[in-house]
Write an enzyme that holds these catalytic residues in place. Structure first.
Site, PDB file in Angstrom:
ATOM      1  N   LYS A 111      78.514  88.349  43.381  1.00 45.34           N
ATOM      2  CA  LYS A 111      77.838  87.043  43.429  1.00 45.34           C
ATOM      3  C   LYS A 111      78.549  86.108  44.417  1.00 45.34           C
ATOM      4  O   LYS A 111      77.908  85.456  45.240  1.00 45.34           O
ATOM      5  CB  LYS A 111      77.807  86.418  42.029  1.00 45.34           C
ATOM      6  CG  LYS A 111      76.837  87.130  41.083  1.00 45.34           C
ATOM      7  CD  LYS A 111      77.047  86.735  39.625  1.00 45.34           C
ATOM      8  CE  LYS A 111      76.116  87.544  38.709  1.00 45.34           C
ATOM      9  NZ  LYS A 111      76.403  87.334  37.274  1.00 45.34           N
ATOM     10  N   GLN A 135      80.500  84.098  33.356  1.00 43.42           N
ATOM     11  CA  GLN A 135      80.112  85.507  33.217  1.00 43.42           C
ATOM     12  C   GLN A 135      80.225  85.949  31.758  1.00 43.42           C
ATOM     13  O   GLN A 135      81.266  85.775  31.133  1.00 43.42           O
ATOM     14  CB  GLN A 135      80.992  86.376  34.134  1.00 43.42           C
ATOM     15  CG  GLN A 135      80.603  87.827  34.176  1.00 43.42           C
ATOM     16  CD  GLN A 135      79.210  88.055  34.781  1.00 43.42           C
ATOM     17  OE1 GLN A 135      78.856  87.469  35.798  1.00 43.42           O
ATOM     18  NE2 GLN A 135      78.407  88.890  34.143  1.00 43.42           N
ATOM     19  N   ASP A 169      72.266  79.850  35.356  1.00 43.17           N
ATOM     20  CA  ASP A 169      71.861  81.050  34.610  1.00 43.17           C
ATOM     21  C   ASP A 169      70.659  80.775  33.710  1.00 43.17           C
ATOM     22  O   ASP A 169      70.073  81.708  33.162  1.00 43.17           O
ATOM     23  CB  ASP A 169      73.029  81.548  33.738  1.00 43.17           C
ATOM     24  CG  ASP A 169      73.802  82.665  34.421  1.00 43.17           C
ATOM     25  OD1 ASP A 169      73.203  83.375  35.251  1.00 43.17           O
ATOM     26  OD2 ASP A 169      74.995  82.829  34.108  1.00 43.17           O
TER      27      ASP A 169
END
Ligand code: NDP
Length: 304
Positions: free
Chosen positions: A52, A96, A119
């Site tokens: 990412k 994460q 997200d």
């Protein structure tokens, strides 16, 4: 012959479209900024975070990676998030998952400012999704929708079956398909006669985390099959079962001692589907593309 839905090619299209938007922001004010927070040393998570961050840099975005030890407490992590919430140069905060057990993941998700929640996991943004109102969407399901749209697959009116009901994939996936006017069925571990329900699908989405579970009896001939699952196989007998009709999988296993497979049997889907996503190279690249798109959108909103 089934059409392979090439996630890498579609990822590239999306990234190419983002480049001028990033350049405009950089010229007018500053590049969009993303911070990725990684707690602990889970190798898969490390790989996801570095790819990412790498994609951000290739696009000319600002990116930062915060690595914290496995023993980090909820309070420590919350302090970092608060700092990123306040920072002017950060438009997106990504934590994460999964987090180590001692950390209260729900408090962490709640702490991220909804307008920096790239997200799309904050309850406010989940509510916006339910209401079909604008907000960052969960990246993997949003990526699947882009893949279907850009591949010219008709969603309106289609029978869509989603196998899996997690907060990060199954549920948002089902909502996005419903908003796109599919008739949606959501399946899970208590679904009765799963193969029969799956065979109803014009569009079958597998998001279970069960290697090559979706075999021929689940797939209606001519269906479009999207495989969200990512499973690493290290057992030879399992690799041989999965390699039936897909010899490249066994060759990869022989070479590396392990092989990546989805939730869908690669040989069976290639025989029966009209179109399908491979693993790797299907949905995975779209998840990253949508994270970039969400960050650019958050930056555009913030910077006007
Ligand atoms: P979860 O484990 O959170 O959820 C799995 C879901 O599948 C659950 O709802 C579970 O049902 C259901 N399920 C499990 N076994 C069966 C079964 N035998 N029959 C019917 N339903 C079943 O997984 P995630 O949603 O987080 O991830 C799913 C997969 O997608 C994983 O392989 C993951 O690695 C992958 N993934 C890939 C991404 C990408 O970028 N390509 C991004 C995120 C995830 P129940 O609720 O009843 O337990």
């Amino acid at each position: 012959m089934a059409r392979i839905l090439d996630g890498k090619a579609i990822q590239q299209q999306i990234l190419d479209e983002l480049k001028p938007r990033i350049a405009r922001l950089a010229a007018a004010r500053r590049p969009p900024g993303l911070v990725a927070v990684l707690v602990g040393d889970n190798p898969a998570s490390q790989l996801y975070v570095s790819s990412k961050v790498k994609t951000c840099r290739e696009l000319g975005m600002y990116s930062e990676e915060l690595r914290l030890p496995e023993s980090t407490s909820t309070e420590e992590l919350l302090r970092h998030i608060e700092e990123f919430n306040q920072r002017e140069d950060i438009d997106g905060i990504l934590v994460q998952m999964p987090l180590p057990r001692q950390i209260d993941s729900r408090r962490v998700l709640l702490a991220i400012r909804p307008d920096k929640d790239v997200d799309g996991f904050h309850p406010f943004n989940v509510g916006q999704l339910v209401a079909n109102a604008p907000a960052p969407r969960a990246c993997t399901p949003a990526g699947v929708m882009e893949l279907l749209r850009r591949s010219g697959i008709e969603v309106a009116g289609a029978e869509a079956v989603v196998v899996g009901r997690s907060d990060i994939v199954g549920k948002p996936m089902a909502l996005l398909l419903m908003h796109a006017h599919a008739t949606v069925t959501i399946c899970h571990s208590r679904t009765r006669d799963l193969p029969a329900v799956c065979r109803r699908a014009d569009i079958l989405i597998a998001a279970m985390g069960r290697p090559a579970f979706i075999t021929a009896e689940f797939i209606r001939p001519g269906a479009v099959v999207v495989d969200v699952g990512i499973n690493r196989i290290t057992d030879r007998a399992e690799a041989e079962r999965i390699a039936r009709g897909a010899p490249a999988k066994l060759a990869a296993f022989e070479k590396n001692g392990s092989v990546l497979v989805g939730d869908v049997h690669p040989g069976d889907v290639a025989t029966l589907a009209s179109a399908y996503t491979p693993v790797p190279g299907g949905v995975g690249p779209l998840t990253i593309a949508m994270l970039m798109a969400n960050t650019v959108e958050c930056a555009e909103k913030r910077l006007g």
